[in-house]
Motif scaffolding. Structure first.
Motif, PDB file in Angstrom:
ATOM      1  N   UNK A  20       0.296  -8.870   9.676  1.00 44.46           N
ATOM      2  CA  UNK A  20       0.567  -8.341   8.339  1.00 44.46           C
ATOM      3  C   UNK A  20      -0.641  -7.562   7.821  1.00 44.46           C
ATOM      4  N   UNK A  21      -1.830  -8.119   7.997  1.00 43.91           N
ATOM      5  CA  UNK A  21      -3.036  -7.436   7.543  1.00 43.91           C
ATOM      6  C   UNK A  21      -3.275  -6.148   8.315  1.00 43.91           C
ATOM      7  N   UNK A  22      -3.019  -6.164   9.620  1.00 43.26           N
ATOM      8  CA  UNK A  22      -3.186  -4.957  10.424  1.00 43.26           C
ATOM      9  C   UNK A  22      -2.225  -3.858  10.009  1.00 43.26           C
ATOM     10  N   UNK A  23      -0.967  -4.209   9.716  1.00 45.96           N
ATOM     11  CA  UNK A  23       0.002  -3.214   9.267  1.00 45.96           C
ATOM     12  C   UNK A  23      -0.431  -2.589   7.954  1.00 45.96           C
ATOM     13  N   UNK A  24      -0.962  -3.402   7.043  1.00 50.55           N
ATOM     14  CA  UNK A  24      -1.435  -2.876   5.765  1.00 50.55           C
ATOM     15  C   UNK A  24      -2.625  -1.939   5.970  1.00 50.55           C
ATOM     16  N   UNK A  25      -3.562  -2.344   6.806  1.00 45.85           N
ATOM     17  CA  UNK A  25      -4.758  -1.530   7.042  1.00 45.85           C
ATOM     18  C   UNK A  25      -4.393  -0.195   7.681  1.00 45.85           C
ATOM     19  N   UNK A  26      -3.545  -0.206   8.697  1.00 43.29           N
ATOM     20  CA  UNK A  26      -3.161   1.036   9.344  1.00 43.29           C
ATOM     21  C   UNK A  26      -2.323   1.912   8.425  1.00 43.29           C
ATOM     22  N   UNK A  27      -1.521   1.310   7.559  1.00 39.61           N
ATOM     23  CA  UNK A  27      -0.747   2.079   6.598  1.00 39.61           C
ATOM     24  C   UNK A  27      -1.636   2.808   5.611  1.00 39.61           C
ATOM     25  N   UNK A  28      -2.689   2.143   5.176  1.00 42.35           N
ATOM     26  CA  UNK A  28      -3.646   2.763   4.257  1.00 42.35           C
ATOM     27  C   UNK A  28      -4.369   3.914   4.947  1.00 42.35           C
ATOM     28  N   UNK A  29      -4.794   3.692   6.175  1.00 39.65           N
ATOM     29  CA  UNK A  29      -5.500   4.739   6.914  1.00 39.65           C
ATOM     30  C   UNK A  29      -4.584   5.919   7.235  1.00 39.65           C
ATOM     31  N   UNK A  30      -3.363   5.629   7.627  1.00 46.09           N
ATOM     32  CA  UNK A  30      -2.431   6.673   8.025  1.00 46.09           C
ATOM     33  C   UNK A  30      -2.070   7.580   6.849  1.00 46.09           C
ATOM     34  N   UNK A  32      -3.831   7.862   4.085  1.00 43.60           N
ATOM     35  CA  UNK A  32      -5.065   8.302   3.431  1.00 43.60           C
ATOM     36  C   UNK A  32      -5.041   8.040   1.927  1.00 43.60           C
ATOM     37  N   UNK A  33      -4.655   6.821   1.576  1.00 40.85           N
ATOM     38  CA  UNK A  33      -4.679   6.416   0.171  1.00 40.85           C
ATOM     39  C   UNK A  33      -5.740   5.351  -0.017  1.00 40.85           C
ATOM     40  N   UNK A  34      -6.203   5.206  -1.244  1.00 41.47           N
ATOM     41  CA  UNK A  34      -7.215   4.196  -1.523  1.00 41.47           C
ATOM     42  C   UNK A  34      -6.552   2.834  -1.622  1.00 41.47           C
ATOM     43  N   UNK A  35      -7.291   1.816  -1.216  1.00 44.67           N
ATOM     44  CA  UNK A  35      -6.816   0.441  -1.305  1.00 44.67           C
ATOM     45  C   UNK A  35      -6.763   0.026  -2.766  1.00 44.67           C
TER      46      UNK A  35
END
Length: 39
Positions: A20-30, A32-35
């Protein structure tokens, strides 16, 4: 906690959280939005 209540082992629950954490991190990177901590 929900996974552990279903009588699964702790490792399965830990992997689910990691995924779940990996999906969130890659979604943010993909995208290009701020956390947003309070999202």
């Amino acid at each position: 906690e929900r996974i552990l209540e279903k009588k699964k082992c702790k490792k399965v629950a830990l992997i689910a959280v990691c995924n779940k954490l990996l999906r969130q991190a890659f979604g943010i990177l993909k995208n290009k939005i701020q956390y947003q901590q309070n999202y």
